[in-house]
Structure formats: C-alpha cells, structure tokens
Design a protein around this motif. Structure first.
Motif, mmCIF file in Angstrom:
data_model
loop_
_atom_site.group_PDB
_atom_site.id
_atom_site.type_symbol
_atom_site.label_atom_id
_atom_site.label_comp_id
_atom_site.label_asym_id
_atom_site.label_seq_id
_atom_site.Cartn_x
_atom_site.Cartn_y
_atom_site.Cartn_z
ATOM 1 N N ARG B 78 82.108 84.519 37.836
ATOM 2 C CA ARG B 78 83.358 83.765 38.029
ATOM 3 C C ARG B 78 84.571 84.665 37.817
ATOM 4 N N ALA B 101 98.952 80.441 34.727
ATOM 5 C CA ALA B 101 98.499 80.190 33.357
ATOM 6 C C ALA B 101 97.205 79.382 33.373
ATOM 7 N N TYR B 102 97.151 78.405 34.274
ATOM 8 C CA TYR B 102 95.933 77.592 34.409
ATOM 9 C C TYR B 102 94.756 78.462 34.843
ATOM 10 N N VAL B 103 94.993 79.316 35.849
ATOM 11 C CA VAL B 103 93.915 80.195 36.345
ATOM 12 C C VAL B 103 93.441 81.100 35.212
ATOM 13 N N ALA B 105 93.620 80.630 32.016
ATOM 14 C CA ALA B 105 92.877 79.870 31.000
ATOM 15 C C ALA B 105 91.460 79.592 31.475
ATOM 16 N N GLN B 106 91.318 79.267 32.751
ATOM 17 C CA GLN B 106 89.985 78.973 33.271
ATOM 18 C C GLN B 106 89.101 80.223 33.328
ATOM 19 N N LEU B 107 89.752 81.380 33.488
ATOM 20 C CA LEU B 107 88.981 82.627 33.502
ATOM 21 C C LEU B 107 88.687 83.112 32.092
ATOM 22 N N GLY B 108 89.224 82.406 31.114
ATOM 23 C CA GLY B 108 88.940 82.760 29.723
ATOM 24 C C GLY B 108 89.799 83.897 29.199
ATOM 25 N N LEU B 109 90.918 84.154 29.872
ATOM 26 C CA LEU B 109 91.791 85.227 29.389
ATOM 27 C C LEU B 109 92.586 84.747 28.186
ATOM 28 N N PRO B 110 92.838 85.609 27.215
ATOM 29 C CA PRO B 110 93.732 85.217 26.125
ATOM 30 C C PRO B 110 95.121 84.900 26.706
ATOM 31 N N ASN B 111 95.806 83.952 26.117
ATOM 32 C CA ASN B 111 97.092 83.503 26.683
ATOM 33 C C ASN B 111 98.058 84.662 26.881
ATOM 34 N N ASP B 115 99.516 85.720 30.413
ATOM 35 C CA ASP B 115 100.950 85.602 30.700
ATOM 36 C C ASP B 115 101.541 86.941 31.112
#
Lengths: 345, 283, 258
Positions: B78, B101-103, B105-111, B115
């Motif tokens: 993914r 930001a949504y993408v 978060a879904q990829l599991g990246l730290p905020n 950003d």
C-alpha cells in the motif's frame, strides 16, 4: 481530539454531516413547531395530548437523518459503485468496507449531536414532560375474555412493580342481551384498587385508575354487572410506575434511538453500493430511512411518542423493539462486506 | 538491475451480458527498478486494466503478479506502490492540505512528516496558493498535480500513473516530467499509461505497446524506432539555394526525405507568454 | 431568449386570468394541498392513530383523529365515531361524581364543537353529521347521568331538536322530520324539568302540527291525539289520560301527568 484523529474519515464525515444537517434540522424544527402551534387540536387537556405531537418531533429528526444520509453517500465514494475517485480510497483505506464503516460512524455521531438538543430542548418545547415514568404492559392471561360466564380475570406480573396508576382499554364484544355497560372492579393483590368501578360499553374507551403508590404483583378484574363481554389482550392493561425519571435523560436516550433508522439506512446504502450506482443507493437509503422514521417501522415512532407521553424509554420492551432493526442493519453490513470482497474478483 | 515488477501469464477478462471479454491476454513482463516505462495503446487496449492489476485493485483471471517480490495484494505494498488513477480526486470537499493529510494518515506517516512532505509537494507543484479551497473546485490540471503530490507523499518505490499529464498545461506538464525524471533517478520505478506520444518519447526509457489486451511491442525507443539518423536543419536560404543544397546532398550519396518550411514550436510561444506579466496584473 | 420571455409572460397572463375568473380562496388552496398530501400522509396518519389507540389516552387519540380527519374532511362517519369515542371516554376513576360529570360535560362540548366545525366541509353529508350530533348528548348522559344537570334547559332532547331542525332546513328527508316529531316527548320533559311550562306547551303545539307529516297515517293520528291530551292536561283542562298512560313512549312525561 488528537491531530491524527482529525485526519480520520469518520471525523471528515462528521464535519460534513454537521455542516449540512444542522441548519436544515433547525429550520425543520422551527417550521414544525409553528405548524404544531397552528394545528393545535381541540382536546380537553393539551398537556394530556402531547403524544399527538410526535409527527412534529419526527420531522426535524427525519430532516437531520435525511441530510446525513445524502451527505455521507455523496461524500464517501465507496458507498456507491463506479464513483469517481473510488480507486484512491480502495487502495488507501484498510478494512473490508474500505472506510464505509468509518463514514457511517461519523454520520451517526453528527446526527446524534444534532438530535440531542432536538430530543431534549425542542421536545420539551413541544410539551414533553420534564419527568418520565415506566409504563409496563401487563401480560394477558391465556383466555383474556371477561364476561358473565367468566367474571374473573387474573393478571400476573413478571415481577412486583411499584405503581400509582392503572389504565384499562379493553375491546368490547357484542352484548349478551340488552345493552348494559359492563362494570368492572379492579383488585390488586386481593384488595380493591379504587372505590368506584370502571364502566365499558364499547371499544376504545380508556379508564384511568390513579391510586396511592403501592407494589403490585397480581391484578384481578371482576365483572360486577353488565352485558358487554370485554376482551383484555396484552396492551390493554398498563401499569404506570411510581418512580420519577429524568426527562432530560429520556430525551438523550431518544436521541440515541433516533440513530437506528440512520444506521439501517446507511447499512443498506453500504450493501447496495457494492453493486449499484449512486442514484440507486440514494433511493435505497432514503427509502429505508423514510419507512423507518415517517413510516413508523422500527422503534423510533414508539420512542418519539413515548418521550412526548413521558414514558421512560430505558426499559427492556424498548430495547426489545430495537433488536430487529439492529439485527437488520448488522446483517446488511455483513452482506456488504461479503459482496465487496466478491466484487473485487 | 533488480526486478521491480514481474508479471507472468497475466490475463484479465470481464464477464458481460454478451459473454466474457478479454481485457488482457496472457502477458509476461519483467521491469527493472529505477526505470520509466510508458504504456501506449488505443482506448480499450488494456492499459488501465494492467495498472489496476499492478495496484492490487483488480484480481487477475489468471497469472502471477509480483511487485518488489511480493504479491500484488500484499498490504505492505500500500505504501511501497503508489497508484495515481485517471479522473477526479475523491473527497472533493476537502482542501488540498486536508486531502494530503488524510492520505498521509492512511499511509501511516507520522503527522509531522506527512505535513512537511505535503507542504513541499504543494509548493513544488504550485498548489500552495489554493488555501482552503475545496478540491472539487480545482481545475483538472490542479487536480492532476495534487494527485501526483498524493501519490508521491508516501515516497513509494513503484509509481503507477494513468494519464499523469492529461489536462495539464505545457508548463505543468513539464514540471511533472521533471519530477518523474528526478524520482526515477532516485531509484523509483515508474510505469505510466499515456496518449501523449511526445511526452512518452521524451521521458520513457522503455515503451510497451498494447492493443486489444495483447502486448504488441516492447523495448527502448531505439529498439522500436531504429537508430537515430543525423539530419541537417538550415535557415536563411531561398528556394533556389535550397534546391542546390539538395542536389549536392544527393550527389554525396544522401537521401533527401522532405523539405519544409518550419515555424517556431507553439511551446516556445506558450512559455514566453506565460512568463510575461499580464498588463495590470503582477506576475 | 426573447421567445422564452414571451412564453413566461404568456403563462403569467394565463395564470392571472385564471385567478381573476376562479377567484380562489385560502380554503381552496388548503383543500388542494390536502388532496396532494393525502396519498403520502394518510397511511402514516392511520398508523399513528392506531398507535395512539394502543398506548395513548383519550385526548391523544382524539388529537390524532383530528390530524387524520383533517385529511378526510368529508368522512362524516369517521368524525362521528372519533368524537363519540372522545365524548364517551371512561374517564378517571379517582374523580368524584361532580368532577366526573364536569369532565364528561367538557368532553361533550369539545366533541360537539369539533363536529360543528367539521360541518363546514362535510358537503352533502352535512345532514348525516347533524343527525349523529343530535344523538351524541343522549348517549353521553346515559353513560354519565350526572351530565344531565349540566346541560341547557330541555336537556339532551333540546340539543337533538336543535341539530335536527338545522338538518331539516338543509333538506333532510322524512325520517329526520319524523324523528324530530317523536322527540317532542323527551324535549317537553326536559323543559318541564327546567320549569319551562310555556316552552313545553310550544313544543307540544309544534309537534301536533308536525304529526300530520308522519307517513304512517294511523301512527300520525294516534301520536297527535296523545300529544293533544298531554297539551290539554298541561293547560289545566280536565282530561282522560288513560290512553297516554297506556303508551310507553310517553313514559318520560308520566311524572307530570299524575
């Protein structure tokens, strides 16, 4: 709310639904309240007829749920087949429903936030009592016919109840001889509940028997005179509890119950959306919502009426009414998961 | 060179009311890492189907697909494989930063990482001025650029692009091409389906030509088009002088294929105008 | 564009012409809205009515009935049934006699006022509605005898006569006319109970005249003769009332004939 949570589809859906549902619901409440005042019925006591205002409470709740359904289905592309951009979400979102469940949760939460003031403040403005009491339908005996041949009827309560009012609404049969209203004495645990007897000569008559608070475990109806046989099915004998519960808590519980139609509608949208395109999904979801709110299927109609009548909703009978709807919605969700897994192949 | 994409006997067919339709006939492919591969073919030739299979969105009817030595539907892919489908973006009522930001978060990246990367890509793709505007109000070119930003946010190893420059103006197209070149140079494998032959010619190391679900040709441009011939372009001669030059070329054993009058390319005009400030408006 | 403007102007002109010709009233608009809403709302109104009958009190059942019958203004039987059900409600057993009577009186007044209001939209079924209104007070008093003392002079018969008289004016058939003629005995009794001897004599006089219209000639003769005997007795003339005492239809008057 954590910064990660604000990036969750449930929060996006919640924000969208709040934006689109709050104002229409408020507008509907204003219109419904105006209509309720304008079409005030002619009755002996307006306070006693608050239950008849249930349609004016259901209107803003329906508008809120309708807005949430439409917003959610339009917002989350995977709730309908062949929507632009759905490939993005199918890759990004984990889980068997690819975020449909999260979108559904967001919509439910938004609707709950809008419904809470409607079911508490607005319902009070419509005349809902500030206190609520438990209303227990006394189960009918095996042969619930009271007549000259069978002048005693015994009702056993499942558990002793502390009550202070009894309501009788029997069905009247054809008189056995010249019409003479049947006079019925009501006994509780062997002692008369009221000095006077209740008289019935036709179906639809309701007799209220208020009494000093006492615990009742068995009721007996004795036909003293009259020729009209009376039929007492379950629902025709109602015992009202003496304990007072908070009307506010009752309103909040109603707000929770008001989410059931929305849940079922969105669950069906989820199911239909696995194979059907947007117009079909919208038609299915709005149709289900209409049937379950305005149409009176499911627990909401009774709950709305109960709230306005001052019936305490946190009872097993109300919960029992919710079970079929919850089962239906859950089954639709499971079906949606299975269909979506299959349609990927 | 490590193999990034491996496809063996891949076939996809769809059931319709008229019967089964083969979208891809049995296909074998091996694509190395760090290359840009173009997929060409007429509409309905199977380009998008191939990309969707590689993205794990379409289960093949038969065959075996491996990306980075994993099955195509492996959840780990993914983030390692990004897919930019053609068409509008979803969740059109979000702003560009919200969408990224949504993408992220879904990829599991730290905020913070998400950003920072989002900000960088928005600036690089000239979307930083879009502010709180809803994505669905963006032009198709802006949406394409945002889609690329979203696809690159997770820094994938494989990038699958379906018509990445359709709807883009020439400058935007140039920016995208430049980014793709840079990412390929950094080791990313890029597979792009396109109808823009010039762009494919300009950027791709290798080209696949599909027709009716069948791989009709495959190879580098040199393999497909033959060796480049040296050519002479002249300016400032009149008709007679040009005739003489042609005769001389023939006498030397060359072949004159055509003579034509040539203008400046439209692209040059476009770039010049785009860089000039419009009267009364600051650039 | 220009053709579109012309079309709009033409449509507006037609609408204005139609409005000036038909001169619609607010009631017409309401009726139209009611017709339009009826198919969508009626099933739910019925369901709500059923629910109220199952779990609501008599006020709520009646309120729901009003919502339902607002959609069916010409259904006079429905109006009569629900108004009757409300007026004849079993009430509250904890109330004392006078309280129960007062509550019954209030319910009867409301039911009759609602039916009176329904008359406006009953159309050609207004006469049937008036007949049903005429007999409602009598049934209510039979259920709650204490109610009789709260009714106007003449009691239930006076009320029935009032509604039947209107029905007659609206062109009711001979049955209504005969009912009103035979009601004279109860009406007379009600007036005598209230001490209105002159009023009672006037009722008797009118009934004697109206007896001529009774279709059964023998019955008309007998009824008229008995009424005349009662009239003479009330006027103080020496009268042989044995024939009247033998006629049980005159039983309500017996206390005033001895």
């Amino acid at each position: 709310m954590s910064r990660r949570a604000t990036r969750h589809p449930a929060i996006f859906t919640l924000q969208r639904c709040l934006r689109t549902a709050a104002l229409p619901a408020l507008g509907a409440a204003v219109v419904a309240f105006t209509l309720a005042m304008w079409t005030e019925p002619m009755v002996a006591s307006a306070a006693a007829a608050t239950g008849a205002r249930a349609p004016w409470l259901s209107l803003p709740i329906f508008v809120c749920a309708f807005s949430c359904v439409v917003t959610t289905v339009l917002f989350w592309p995977l709730l309908a087949a062949r929507r632009p951009g759905s490939d993005w979400l199918r890759r990004l979102q984990r889980g068997p429903l690819h975020g449909c469940g999260a979108a559904l949760s967001g919509a439910l939460l938004a609707s709950l936030l809008v419904c809470a003031p409607l079911c508490t403040v607005y319902a009070s403005a419509l005349g809902a009592p500030s206190i609520a009491r438990t209303h227990t339908l006394v189960p009918a005996p095996a042969e619930p016919l009271l007549s000259a041949k069978r002048p005693h009827l015994h009702f056993a309560l499942a558990a002793p109840l502390l009550g202070n009012e009894l309501r009788l609404r029997p069905l009247a049969s054809l008189p056995e001889g010249p019409l003479r209203a049947s006079r019925v004495r009501v006994m509780a645990d062997g002692a008369p509940l009221a000095a006077a007897t209740a008289e019935f000569d036709q179906t639809g008559q309701i007799v209220r028997i208020p009494f000093a608070s006492r615990t009742i475990s068995a009721l007996e109806l004795v036909l003293e005179d009259g020729t009209v046989p009376l039929f007492f099915p379950t629902g025709s004998v109602e015992l009202i509890g003496a304990g007072e519960q908070s009307g506010l808590a009752n309103g909040l519980f109603l707000a929770l119950l008001a989410q059931i139609p929305l849940f079922v509608a969105l669950a069906f949208a989820c199911l239909a959306g696995a194979v059907a395109a947007l117009p079909t999904v919208l038609a299915v979801a709005v149709g289900v919502l209409f049937v379950m709110t305005v149409g009176g299927e499911g627990p909401l109609t009774a709950a709305l009426q109960g709230r306005l009548q001052g019936h305490w909703l946190l009872t097993t009978s109300v919960f029992r009414q919710c079970v079929p709807s919850l089962l239906l919605g859950s089954t639709a969700m499971i079906g949606a998961m299975m269909l979506r897994r299959r349609s990927r192949r | 060179m490590a193999t990034a994409i491996s496809v063996q006997q891949l076939a996809v067919s769809f059931r319709t009311r008229q019967g089964s339709v083969a979208a891809l006939q049995p296909l074998d492919l091996e694509l190395g890492a760090g290359r840009i591969v173009g997929i060409l073919g007429p509409n309905g030739s199977g380009k998008t189907t191939l990309l969707r299979v590689l993205a794990g969105l379409q289960t093949p009817t038969s065959g075996r697909v491996q990306l980075l030595d994993r099955q195509a539907n492996d959840p780990a892919l993914r983030r390692l494989v990004a897919f930019q489908p053609d068409g509008p973006l979803p969740l059109g009522v979000l702003s560009a930063p919200e969408f990224l930001a949504y993408v992220g978060a879904q990829l599991g990246l730290p905020n913070a990482v998400s950003d920072a990367r989002a900000q960088a890509w928005l600036e690089r793709l000239e979307l930083q001025h879009a502010g709180r505007r809803w994505v669905r109000t963006f032009s198709s070119g802006m949406q394409k650029r945002l889609a690329l930003a979203a696809a690159l946010l997770g820094e994938p190893s494989i990038l699958l692009l379906d018509e990445p420059t359709s709807g883009l103006d020439p400058i935007g197209s140039g920016v995208v091409m430049q980014i793709l070149r840079e990412r390929a140079a950094a080791g990313m494998t890029i597979l792009m389906a396109s109808h823009h032959l010039l762009e494919v010619e300009e950027i791709c190391d290798e080209v696949l030509v599909l027709q009716g679900g069948v791989l009709r040709a495959r190879g580098t441009l040199a393999e497909l088009l033959g060796t480049d011939a040296d050519s002479l372009v002249v300016r400032g001669l009149d008709h007679d002088q040009l005739q003489q030059l042609a005769q001389a070329a023939t006498a030397l054993g060359g072949e004159v294929l055509r003579t034509e009058r040539q203008r400046d390319h439209l692209f040059a005009l476009f770039r010049r105008l785009a860089n000039e400030p419009v009267r009364g408006q600051p650039k | 564009m220009i053709a579109g403007s012309w079309s709009v102007m033409l449509a507006a002109g037609c609408l204005a012409g139609a409005i000036s010709l038909v001169q619609p009233r607010l009631d017409d608009a309401r009726e139209l809205a009611s017709w339009a809403a009826r198919p969508a709302v009626l099933p739910f109104a019925w369901a709500a009515q059923r629910a109220a009958m199952h779990s609501g009190n008599s006020d709520e059942v009646f309120a729901r009935a009003q919502q339902l019958l607002d959609l069916l203004p010409t259904w006079t039987d429905g109006h009569a049934v629900f108004a009757g059900q409300f007026a004849l409600d079993g009430g509250d057993l904890a109330q004392t006699g006078p309280e129960r009577s007062a509550a019954a009186h209030r319910r009867l007044q409301i039911a009759l006022a609602w039916l009176e209001n329904a008359r406006r939209q009953a159309g050609r079924r207004e006469i049937e509605l008036l007949e049903q209104m005429a007999f409602l007070p009598d049934i209510a008093v039979a259920r709650e005898p204490g109610l009789a003392a709260l009714l106007p002079a003449g009691g239930t018969a006076a009320m029935a006569d009032h509604y039947l008289a209107i029905a007659e004016q609206l062109g009711a058939g001979p049955v209504v006319r005969e009912n009103r003629t035979f009601l004279a005995v109860q009406y007379c009794r009600g007036l005598l109970d209230a001490g209105d001897r002159r009023g009672a004599l006037a009722v008797l006089g009118a009934a004697i005249v109206r007896s001529a219209d009774v279709r059964d000639r023998d019955l008309a003769t007998e009824w008229s003769a008995h009424l005349t005997l009662v009239q003479q007795h009330l006027l103080g003339e020496p009268t042989d009332l044995s024939a009247v005492f033998a006629d049980l239809r005159f039983e309500p008057l017996f206390p005033y004939l001895r």
